[in-house]
Design an enzyme around this catalytic site. Structure first.
Site, PDB file in Angstrom:
ATOM      1  N   ARG A  88    -106.963 -28.363  10.537  1.00 35.25           N
ATOM      2  CA  ARG A  88    -108.265 -27.700  10.430  1.00 35.25           C
ATOM      3  C   ARG A  88    -108.096 -26.288   9.868  1.00 35.25           C
ATOM      4  O   ARG A  88    -108.901 -25.804   9.078  1.00 35.25           O
ATOM      5  CB  ARG A  88    -108.933 -27.608  11.813  1.00 35.25           C
ATOM      6  CG  ARG A  88    -109.083 -28.906  12.558  1.00 35.25           C
ATOM      7  CD  ARG A  88    -110.197 -29.784  12.055  1.00 35.25           C
ATOM      8  NE  ARG A  88    -109.915 -30.409  10.783  1.00 35.25           N
ATOM      9  CZ  ARG A  88    -109.005 -31.396  10.611  1.00 35.25           C
ATOM     10  NH1 ARG A  88    -108.296 -31.840  11.616  1.00 35.25           N
ATOM     11  NH2 ARG A  88    -108.819 -31.922   9.428  1.00 35.25           N
TER      12      ARG A  88
ATOM     13  N   HIS B  69    -116.934 -20.147  20.907  1.00 37.38           N
ATOM     14  CA  HIS B  69    -115.977 -21.235  21.140  1.00 37.38           C
ATOM     15  C   HIS B  69    -114.578 -20.941  20.613  1.00 37.38           C
ATOM     16  O   HIS B  69    -113.775 -21.855  20.449  1.00 37.38           O
ATOM     17  CB  HIS B  69    -116.523 -22.529  20.523  1.00 37.38           C
ATOM     18  CG  HIS B  69    -117.793 -22.979  21.157  1.00 37.38           C
ATOM     19  ND1 HIS B  69    -118.734 -23.742  20.491  1.00 37.38           N
ATOM     20  CD2 HIS B  69    -118.295 -22.755  22.401  1.00 37.38           C
ATOM     21  CE1 HIS B  69    -119.760 -23.972  21.307  1.00 37.38           C
ATOM     22  NE2 HIS B  69    -119.516 -23.387  22.455  1.00 37.38           N
TER      23      HIS B  69
END
Length: 231
Positions: free
Chosen positions: A55, A103
């Site tokens: 990612r 987050h």
């Protein structure tokens, strides 16, 4: 005038950043339980780190879209605070100066023992077995499902102080982020930008812009810069 903006996955979609909700709860063909829970990290840390390395590498190749840049431009006219559910750094790279990540941040890592020991990662790869100063394994600086969200309190305080509240590209289905809506002061303008407007936003009678992030933010800018809004 304080403009508080909550952004979700739809904000970065045009930059090619995918999410768990793209296809039946999958993210790049992985299940949430495999890569985004404390249990997954404990049972298979190398697999989890490999996933976030991928990612992170993708993020280094991505660029801010015109929506990110449009929000940064609003700092010329407003006191802008962005609260994002996204772990990418595209808001910052577009020029926004006040970004609160709910987050976590993909380009950072932290101690698996002390959540306050946070480090910038040099490059995209967290090598297997990497340890920090306290001797514990480094892990992605990402809030996994089931973990507390440390920044929810400052986010709540920011929303309480908003003169205008904007919600972009979020389903309002992930808590506690979705609860921020309820802290906006009564009678302030609330705008929602999304091609699929969440049901709660429709019920609340907000200003709805049924477009993707870039086109929607361009429309938002025109509305906000009208004299009737900024006076």
């Amino acid at each position: 005038m304080k403009l508080v903006i909550l952004t979700g996955a739809g904000m970065s979609a045009e930059s090619g950043i995918k999410t768990f909700r793209d296809s039946d709860g999958l993210w790049e063909n992985y299940r949430i339980e495999e890569v985004c829970t404390p249990e997954a990290l404990a049972s298979n840390p190398e697999f989890v780190n490999k996933f976030y390395n991928e990612r992170r590498k993708q993020l280094y190749e991505a660029q801010p879209n015109s929506g990110h840049k449009g929000l940064a431009e609003l700092e010329q006219y407003f006191d802008v605070q962005i609260i994002t559910q996204n772990i990418d750094d595209l808001h910052e790279r577009a020029g926004s100066h006040h970004v609160l990540h709910l987050h976590g941040e993909l380009k950072k890592v932290r101690s698996s023992r002390n959540p306050d020991a946070i480090y910038d990662l040099d490059g995209w790869e967290l090598k297997p077995g990497s340890r920090c100063e306290d001797g514990s394994l480094l892990r992605p600086h990402v809030v996994f499902f089931g973990e507390p969200v440390p920044n929810i309190q400052p986010a709540t305080e920011a929303v309480r102080q908003a003169d205008i509240f904007v919600i972009i590209g979020t389903s309002l289905a992930v808590y506690p982020a979705a609860s921020l809506l309820h802290y906006a002061p009564d009678n302030i303008p609330v705008f929602v930008i999304d091609p699929n407007i969440p049901g709660e936003a429709r019920r609340r009678g907000f200003h709805l812009i049924e477009k993707g992030a870039s086109a929607g933010i361009e429309e938002l800018k025109k509305l906000l810069l009208q004299e009737t809004i900024i006076e």
